[in-house]
Design a protein around this motif. Sequence first.
Motif, PDB file in Angstrom:
ATOM      1  N   GLU A   1      20.786 -38.800  10.171  1.00  0.00           N
ATOM      2  CA  GLU A   1      19.678 -38.529   9.266  1.00  0.00           C
ATOM      3  C   GLU A   1      19.722 -39.436   8.033  1.00  0.00           C
ATOM      4  O   GLU A   1      18.672 -39.803   7.495  1.00  0.00           O
ATOM      5  CB  GLU A   1      19.652 -37.054   8.869  1.00  0.00           C
ATOM      6  CG  GLU A   1      20.865 -36.560   8.119  1.00  0.00           C
ATOM      7  CD  GLU A   1      20.826 -35.050   7.900  1.00  0.00           C
ATOM      8  OE1 GLU A   1      19.956 -34.386   8.496  1.00  0.00           O
ATOM      9  OE2 GLU A   1      21.668 -34.549   7.122  1.00  0.00           O
TER      10      GLU A   1
ATOM     11  N   ARG B   1      18.595 -43.088   9.222  1.00  0.00           N
ATOM     12  CA  ARG B   1      17.154 -43.238   9.429  1.00  0.00           C
ATOM     13  C   ARG B   1      16.438 -43.607   8.129  1.00  0.00           C
ATOM     14  O   ARG B   1      15.550 -44.463   8.122  1.00  0.00           O
ATOM     15  CB  ARG B   1      16.570 -41.931   9.986  1.00  0.00           C
ATOM     16  CG  ARG B   1      16.875 -41.669  11.456  1.00  0.00           C
ATOM     17  CD  ARG B   1      16.391 -40.294  11.842  1.00  0.00           C
ATOM     18  NE  ARG B   1      16.709 -39.980  13.234  1.00  0.00           N
ATOM     19  CZ  ARG B   1      16.836 -38.729  13.695  1.00  0.00           C
ATOM     20  NH1 ARG B   1      16.671 -37.689  12.874  1.00  0.00           N
ATOM     21  NH2 ARG B   1      17.125 -38.520  14.965  1.00  0.00           N
TER      22      ARG B   1
ATOM     23  N   ASP C   1      17.430 -47.221   7.122  1.00  0.00           N
ATOM     24  CA  ASP C   1      16.752 -48.221   7.952  1.00  0.00           C
ATOM     25  C   ASP C   1      15.277 -48.361   7.592  1.00  0.00           C
ATOM     26  O   ASP C   1      14.701 -49.451   7.704  1.00  0.00           O
ATOM     27  CB  ASP C   1      16.898 -47.870   9.431  1.00  0.00           C
ATOM     28  CG  ASP C   1      18.335 -48.006   9.930  1.00  0.00           C
ATOM     29  OD1 ASP C   1      19.153 -48.633   9.227  1.00  0.00           O
ATOM     30  OD2 ASP C   1      18.626 -47.469  11.022  1.00  0.00           O
ATOM     31  N   ARG C   2      14.662 -47.273   7.153  1.00  0.00           N
ATOM     32  CA  ARG C   2      13.232 -47.319   6.835  1.00  0.00           C
ATOM     33  C   ARG C   2      12.970 -47.896   5.449  1.00  0.00           C
ATOM     34  O   ARG C   2      11.982 -48.622   5.255  1.00  0.00           O
ATOM     35  CB  ARG C   2      12.644 -45.914   6.943  1.00  0.00           C
ATOM     36  CG  ARG C   2      11.140 -45.838   6.609  1.00  0.00           C
ATOM     37  CD  ARG C   2      10.550 -44.486   6.926  1.00  0.00           C
ATOM     38  NE  ARG C   2      10.553 -44.206   8.375  1.00  0.00           N
ATOM     39  CZ  ARG C   2       9.988 -43.134   8.922  1.00  0.00           C
ATOM     40  NH1 ARG C   2       9.368 -42.235   8.161  1.00  0.00           N
ATOM     41  NH2 ARG C   2      10.042 -42.952  10.227  1.00  0.00           N
TER      42      ARG C   2
ATOM     43  N   LEU D   1      10.963 -37.375   7.580  1.00  0.00           N
ATOM     44  CA  LEU D   1      12.422 -37.410   7.573  1.00  0.00           C
ATOM     45  C   LEU D   1      13.063 -36.374   6.664  1.00  0.00           C
ATOM     46  O   LEU D   1      14.232 -36.020   6.849  1.00  0.00           O
ATOM     47  CB  LEU D   1      12.907 -38.807   7.168  1.00  0.00           C
ATOM     48  CG  LEU D   1      12.456 -39.965   8.064  1.00  0.00           C
ATOM     49  CD1 LEU D   1      13.047 -41.277   7.578  1.00  0.00           C
ATOM     50  CD2 LEU D   1      12.841 -39.702   9.515  1.00  0.00           C
TER      51      LEU D   1
END
Length: 382
Positions: A298, A301, A304-305, A255
């Motif tokens: 971006e 992400r 959320d992780r 990421l």
Amino acid sequence: MTQTVYSKTLIIGAGSMGLATADYLASAGEDSIQVLDAHSPPHDQGAHHGETRLIRLAYGEGSGYVPLALRALERWRELERDTGESLFVPTGVLNLGPASAPFIRQVEASARRYDLPLDEMDGVAATERWPGWQLDDSMRGGFESRAGVLRVERIIDCWRRRVACSPGVTLTTGTAITRIRHRVDGRFEASCDDGRRFVADRVLASTGQHLAPLLAPLGIELPLTRVRKTFAWFEADTHYLPQRFPGFSLTDEELGIYYGFPDIDGAGFKIGRHDSGQPLDPGEPMAPFGDHPDDLVELRRVIDRYLPGVGALHRGAVCQYIRTPDEHFLIDEPLPGLIVAGGFSGHGFKFASALGESLGQWLVTGEAVSALAGFGLARLSV
């Protein structure tokens, strides 16, 4: 009739480095100092807006920065004591990434070399200590207890008010410099877009995105690039309050590289991306947050992780990085009496208090201090 203002020292750009230098010179009792800015600091046209910046000590960008970071923290604390303002929030900073990440390895190496406190742990232990994280044992963490968060716009305002009280310093805003000329008498003359001229024996030019175009007519080529960046604040639960969650840097091999802050003063949880971004020419308008398809995606992400208690977007903002090819600073004296300072974006503000001291000493003595030796222009032309 064209107005010409003469001074011993001219500082072009009253952003973080320019005002830090002016503040140092004022505190040292220097006089005949003229400071110029095209806007009125603090503002959002440079690199000091967005409320907060991290200050880290076990430095992942290179152990050579550590002495400068330590001196900067001392001077931030001095500024707090002198002004009575809260300028530093001691949240600590957690550096996260795979054990193989060069940044994480360098954090650990910097801590060993300078005997800095660094609590090393895996991702599971980090999650137990700070439940706002959702990490597994593939991640490695290094927590710097002495690190924290700087209140950048409050700092700029403090410097401006202190400079305004100094009889030896004049701050002139709304002065866009269009040209710098090296005169036959050895002095430098800066021409303003409204016809005013400012003449000085010694000059510090620290004008961000405008630095390279401003100096190019003097035959000084500065390899600086400008990149549009974004960051945002999000709603978050109580796990992300400053007393329960640290500032952080996060490297994810898929990421990218991110940084973030706990919810300070009710502003929300703040996160931004350090790498990537959209290239811009000097002076080109920046599209607002949300205009680029990746602006929110971006950040979401990563949230959320790794950050289960962070919720909806509160607000987003844009900023700019001015970078050198190797992402280290550019500080040099390409002509006798003309000092240039640029390429700070991404990790420069934390050092501003110490760099202002060093740049101020250089302007007074004509000699660069050893702390600046690694930032010269020659390294970029090899």
